[in-house]
Design a protein around this motif. Sequence first.
Motif, short mmCIF file in Angstrom:
data_model
loop_
_atom_site.label_atom_id
_atom_site.label_comp_id
_atom_site.label_asym_id
_atom_site.label_seq_id
_atom_site.Cartn_x
_atom_site.Cartn_y
_atom_site.Cartn_z
N PHE A 32 -8.22 8.87 -5.50
CA PHE A 32 -8.58 8.54 -6.89
C PHE A 32 -8.56 7.05 -7.17
O PHE A 32 -8.75 6.62 -8.30
CB PHE A 32 -7.70 9.30 -7.89
N GLY A 33 -8.35 6.25 -6.14
CA GLY A 33 -8.33 4.80 -6.34
C GLY A 33 -7.73 4.13 -5.13
O GLY A 33 -7.56 4.75 -4.07
N SER A 34 -7.40 2.85 -5.31
CA SER A 34 -6.83 2.11 -4.20
C SER A 34 -5.92 0.99 -4.71
O SER A 34 -6.01 0.59 -5.87
CB SER A 34 -7.93 1.52 -3.32
N ILE A 35 -5.06 0.54 -3.81
CA ILE A 35 -4.17 -0.59 -4.06
C ILE A 35 -4.41 -1.60 -2.96
O ILE A 35 -4.40 -1.26 -1.78
CB ILE A 35 -2.70 -0.15 -4.06
N GLU A 36 -4.64 -2.85 -3.37
CA GLU A 36 -4.81 -3.92 -2.40
C GLU A 36 -3.55 -4.76 -2.38
O GLU A 36 -3.02 -5.14 -3.42
CB GLU A 36 -6.02 -4.79 -2.77
N ALA A 37 -3.08 -5.00 -1.18
CA ALA A 37 -1.90 -5.83 -0.98
C ALA A 37 -2.20 -6.85 0.11
O ALA A 37 -3.25 -6.77 0.76
CB ALA A 37 -0.70 -4.97 -0.61
N ARG A 38 -1.29 -7.75 0.30
CA ARG A 38 -1.47 -8.79 1.31
C ARG A 38 -1.71 -8.17 2.69
O ARG A 38 -2.53 -8.66 3.46
CB ARG A 38 -0.23 -9.68 1.34
N LYS A 39 -1.05 -7.09 2.98
CA LYS A 39 -1.14 -6.48 4.30
C LYS A 39 -2.34 -5.56 4.50
O LYS A 39 -2.80 -5.40 5.61
CB LYS A 39 0.13 -5.67 4.58
N THR A 40 -2.83 -4.92 3.42
CA THR A 40 -3.81 -3.86 3.59
C THR A 40 -4.40 -3.41 2.26
O THR A 40 -3.96 -3.83 1.20
CB THR A 40 -3.14 -2.65 4.28
N VAL A 41 -5.38 -2.52 2.34
CA VAL A 41 -5.86 -1.77 1.18
C VAL A 41 -5.51 -0.31 1.45
O VAL A 41 -5.82 0.23 2.52
CB VAL A 41 -7.39 -1.92 1.00
N ALA A 42 -4.83 0.31 0.51
CA ALA A 42 -4.39 1.70 0.67
C ALA A 42 -5.07 2.59 -0.36
O ALA A 42 -5.16 2.23 -1.53
CB ALA A 42 -2.88 1.78 0.52
N GLU A 43 -5.53 3.74 0.10
CA GLU A 43 -6.09 4.74 -0.80
C GLU A 43 -4.96 5.42 -1.57
O GLU A 43 -3.85 5.59 -1.05
CB GLU A 43 -6.86 5.81 -0.01
N LEU A 44 -5.25 5.81 -2.80
CA LEU A 44 -4.33 6.59 -3.62
C LEU A 44 -4.80 8.04 -3.62
O LEU A 44 -6.00 8.29 -3.83
CB LEU A 44 -4.31 6.05 -5.05
N TYR A 45 -3.88 8.97 -3.40
CA TYR A 45 -4.23 10.38 -3.35
C TYR A 45 -3.49 11.14 -4.44
O TYR A 45 -2.28 10.99 -4.59
CB TYR A 45 -3.90 10.98 -1.98
N ALA A 46 -4.24 11.94 -5.20
CA ALA A 46 -3.69 12.66 -6.33
C ALA A 46 -2.66 13.70 -5.86
O ALA A 46 -3.00 14.59 -5.08
CB ALA A 46 -4.80 13.35 -7.11
N PRO A 47 -1.43 13.60 -6.35
CA PRO A 47 -0.43 14.60 -5.98
C PRO A 47 -0.61 15.92 -6.73
O PRO A 47 -0.09 16.95 -6.32
CB PRO A 47 0.89 13.93 -6.34
N LEU A 48 -1.38 15.87 -7.84
CA LEU A 48 -1.65 17.05 -8.66
C LEU A 48 -3.10 17.00 -9.13
O LEU A 48 -3.69 15.93 -9.21
CB LEU A 48 -0.76 17.07 -9.91
N SER A 49 -3.63 18.15 -9.48
CA SER A 49 -4.95 18.22 -10.13
C SER A 49 -4.77 18.00 -11.62
O SER A 49 -3.73 18.35 -12.18
CB SER A 49 -5.58 19.60 -9.90
N GLY A 50 -5.80 17.46 -12.25
CA GLY A 50 -5.75 17.30 -13.69
C GLY A 50 -6.78 16.31 -14.20
O GLY A 50 -7.56 15.74 -13.45
N THR A 51 -6.74 16.12 -15.52
CA THR A 51 -7.63 15.18 -16.20
C THR A 51 -6.87 13.91 -16.51
O THR A 51 -5.76 13.97 -17.05
CB THR A 51 -8.14 15.81 -17.52
N VAL A 52 -7.45 12.77 -16.19
CA VAL A 52 -6.82 11.48 -16.47
C VAL A 52 -6.80 11.27 -17.98
O VAL A 52 -7.84 11.24 -18.63
CB VAL A 52 -7.56 10.33 -15.77
N LEU A 53 -5.60 11.14 -18.54
CA LEU A 53 -5.43 10.85 -19.97
C LEU A 53 -5.27 9.36 -20.22
O LEU A 53 -5.78 8.84 -21.20
CB LEU A 53 -4.20 11.59 -20.51
#
Length: 128
Positions: free
Chosen positions: A56-77
């Motif tokens: 559902f997105g990503s985080i960029e840091a000095r070392k890498t870019v990491a994908e974010l994975y939804a731990p639950l299903s749902g609608t983003v509020l």
Amino acid sequence: MDFPEELKYSKEHMWVRLEGDRAVIGITDYAQAELGNVSSVELPEPGDELEQDDSFGSIEARKTVAELYAPLSGTVLEVNSELGNAPEFINDDPYDAGWLVVLEVPDPEEMNLLMAADVYEDYVTNGE
């Protein structure tokens, strides 16, 4: 390393705090430490539908870019818009100021698939 007991954790190093039918989600203290200094975050938009385990997105840091994975299903509020100007909140305070999204969760039973704090601590301490 901090593992708050009131939270649940995913194998992808996400934490979840359930508040009724809403789930506040972020990355764990372990994950932010592994990434290093976070420089930017890409998050979904309010109204987006997420399925458990989907990216559902990503985080960029000095070392890498990491994908974010939804731990639950749902609608983003909500998304943490503060992170656009202050991504360091993720490093400084991953369980409070560094939260990522709030979901409306239609099936709180999915929480049963996540790890308790002691199980997650063992998971990261003794190897994934």
